[in-house]
Design a protein around this motif. Structure first.
Motif, PDB file in Angstrom:
ATOM      1  N   LYS A 146      27.947  36.040  49.326  1.00 38.43           N
ATOM      2  CA  LYS A 146      28.574  36.766  48.216  1.00 38.43           C
ATOM      3  C   LYS A 146      27.873  36.281  46.953  1.00 38.43           C
ATOM      4  O   LYS A 146      27.914  35.083  46.638  1.00 38.43           O
ATOM      5  N   ASP A 175      29.949  40.099  43.477  1.00 39.41           N
ATOM      6  CA  ASP A 175      31.152  39.974  42.640  1.00 39.41           C
ATOM      7  C   ASP A 175      30.710  39.849  41.188  1.00 39.41           C
ATOM      8  O   ASP A 175      30.054  38.867  40.821  1.00 39.41           O
ATOM      9  N   ASN A 177      32.851  39.788  38.611  1.00 39.09           N
ATOM     10  CA  ASN A 177      33.916  39.165  37.803  1.00 39.09           C
ATOM     11  C   ASN A 177      34.141  39.896  36.473  1.00 39.09           C
ATOM     12  O   ASN A 177      34.294  39.268  35.428  1.00 39.09           O
ATOM     13  N   GLU A 201      32.706  43.670  44.120  1.00 37.57           N
ATOM     14  CA  GLU A 201      34.027  43.176  43.712  1.00 37.57           C
ATOM     15  C   GLU A 201      34.110  43.133  42.184  1.00 37.57           C
ATOM     16  O   GLU A 201      33.181  42.674  41.517  1.00 37.57           O
ATOM     17  N   ASP A 226      39.698  42.016  42.221  1.00 35.40           N
ATOM     18  CA  ASP A 226      40.223  40.670  42.407  1.00 35.40           C
ATOM     19  C   ASP A 226      41.148  40.372  41.222  1.00 35.40           C
ATOM     20  O   ASP A 226      42.370  40.294  41.372  1.00 35.40           O
TER      21      ASP A 226
HETATM   22 MG    MG Z   1      36.257  37.545  42.696  1.00 38.00          MG
END
Ligand code: MG
Length: 344
Positions: A146, A175, A177, A201, A226
């Motif tokens: 990831k 990801d 964020n 993500e 997330d």
């Molecule tokens: Mg995350």
């Protein structure tokens, strides 16, 4: 009740779009023989002090019959999700306590057989392109990577091309964020789809649900959130905006709410992943008890640290997770580790 403070050292500085850390202070709770953990996160308005105070406040409440774990945790502060990791510490400790008293691993009490192969991804934090490639090389045995992106779109694209060239057809997830704008996410996801990335993500900053709907309509890749999926009440708002959700004990406030989230997410047609913060084997082993119930695993928080004080769920060099037959969540304090009591 004993509450301890512990400083986890990261093997390499760990960078995400919002910043980089090389040490993380967490709290470990032993409550009537059950172990729990809180990993406070500033992003969720938590500090070690605020979570310590909350744990003391919660444990001063009458929790009733502690064997009735979900009823006990229902008595903790409902409503606004703040200091969720304090709830998580207590909820995890109560689950561990109860399963230990019955002499059974918690996952057996939850009643779903683990799949024969359950792989966690291994996370590559943001750094310079050269350092990220070195981390990828060091992680070459892991079956799934990831990669953290979202700090600089141009670098994101370059580094992902290099990583793909370096690892062949290995499964890669990404990801961001919340680090991209809608336009940037659209551009990035096209490239990531060409590079055979599995899913993306949290492409957009928390709370961008309308933009996520637009992005999902044009995205060739599945989109997970997330930061936008903290507790079960968040999930209905995500219908039509995402394909999957990342569920973490430190956000949900423990296993009770995480289980509700998994069930609701599947009912709403979302894929589920189980994630973690930088945590010891206590938090990771607790989350792993739910592994049979979810589609994807990202439980490498302890593997990124050099001084995990507990033995717990085992992850092999490929990232394969094996649930143990030890009672409770299956954790044991390592010999020679001395935990420091945390005062109020
Ligand atoms: Mg995350």
């Amino acid at each position: 009740m004993n509450l301890y403070t512990y400083c986890l050292n990261l093997i390499d500085p760990f960078g995400i779009s919002r910043g980089t850390r090389s040490q993380v202070e967490i709290l470990l709770l032993n409550f009537d023989g059950g172990w729990g953990e809180a990993a406070p996160l500033a992003y969720y308005r938590e500090t070690v002090e605020s979570v310590t105070a909350k744990i003391h406040e919660f444990l001063a409440l009458d929790l009733g019959d502690l064997d009735l774990v979900e009823s006990a945790t229902d008595r903790l502060e409902p409503g606004t999700p703040v200091n969720q990791s304090a709830k998580a510490a207590i909820d995890i400790a109560l689950h561990d306590r109860y399963a230990r008293r019955l002499g059974k691993p918690l996952w057996r009490l939850l009643g779903k057989a683990p799949r024969s192969e359950m792989y966690s991804s291994f996370t590559i934090g943001i750094d310079t392109i050269d350092v990220m490639l070195q981390k990828v090389e060091k992680a070459k045995d892991y079956a799934i990577l990831k990669v953290k992106l979202g700090k600089d779109l141009e670098q994101d694209i370059v580094v992902m091309r290099e990583i793909r060239a370096a690892v062949g057809d290995k499964t890669i997830r990404v990801d961001a964020n919340g680090g991209w704008t809608l336009d940037q996410a659209g551009r990035a996801i096209k490239v990531l789809a060409d590079l055979g990335v599995e899913y993306v993500e949290q492409p957009l900053v928390q709370g961008s649900i309308m933009e996520l709907r637009q992005l999902k309509r044009m995205s060739p890749l599945p989109i997970f959130v997330d930061e936008d999926s903290i507790v079960s009440q968040d999930l209905p708002l995500l219908i039509g905006a995402v394909d999957g959700v990342n569920i973490k004990l430190m956000k949900s406030g423990g296993l009770s709410e995480a289980r509700r989230m998994v069930a609701l997410a599947h009912g709403l047609g979302f894929k589920t992943m189980l994630g973690c913060m930088i945590e010891t084997s206590v938090g990771i082993s607790a989350a792993a008890q739910l592994a049979p119930f979810v589609d994807y695993l990202d439980l490498d928080g302890n593997a990124l640290c050099s001084n995990d004080p507990f033995d717990g769920v085992r992850m092999d060099e490929k990232g394969r997770i094996r649930l143990s037959e030890r009672p409770g969540i299956g954790v044991e304090l390592k010999k020679d580790v001395v935990l420091t009591p945390r005062e109020c």
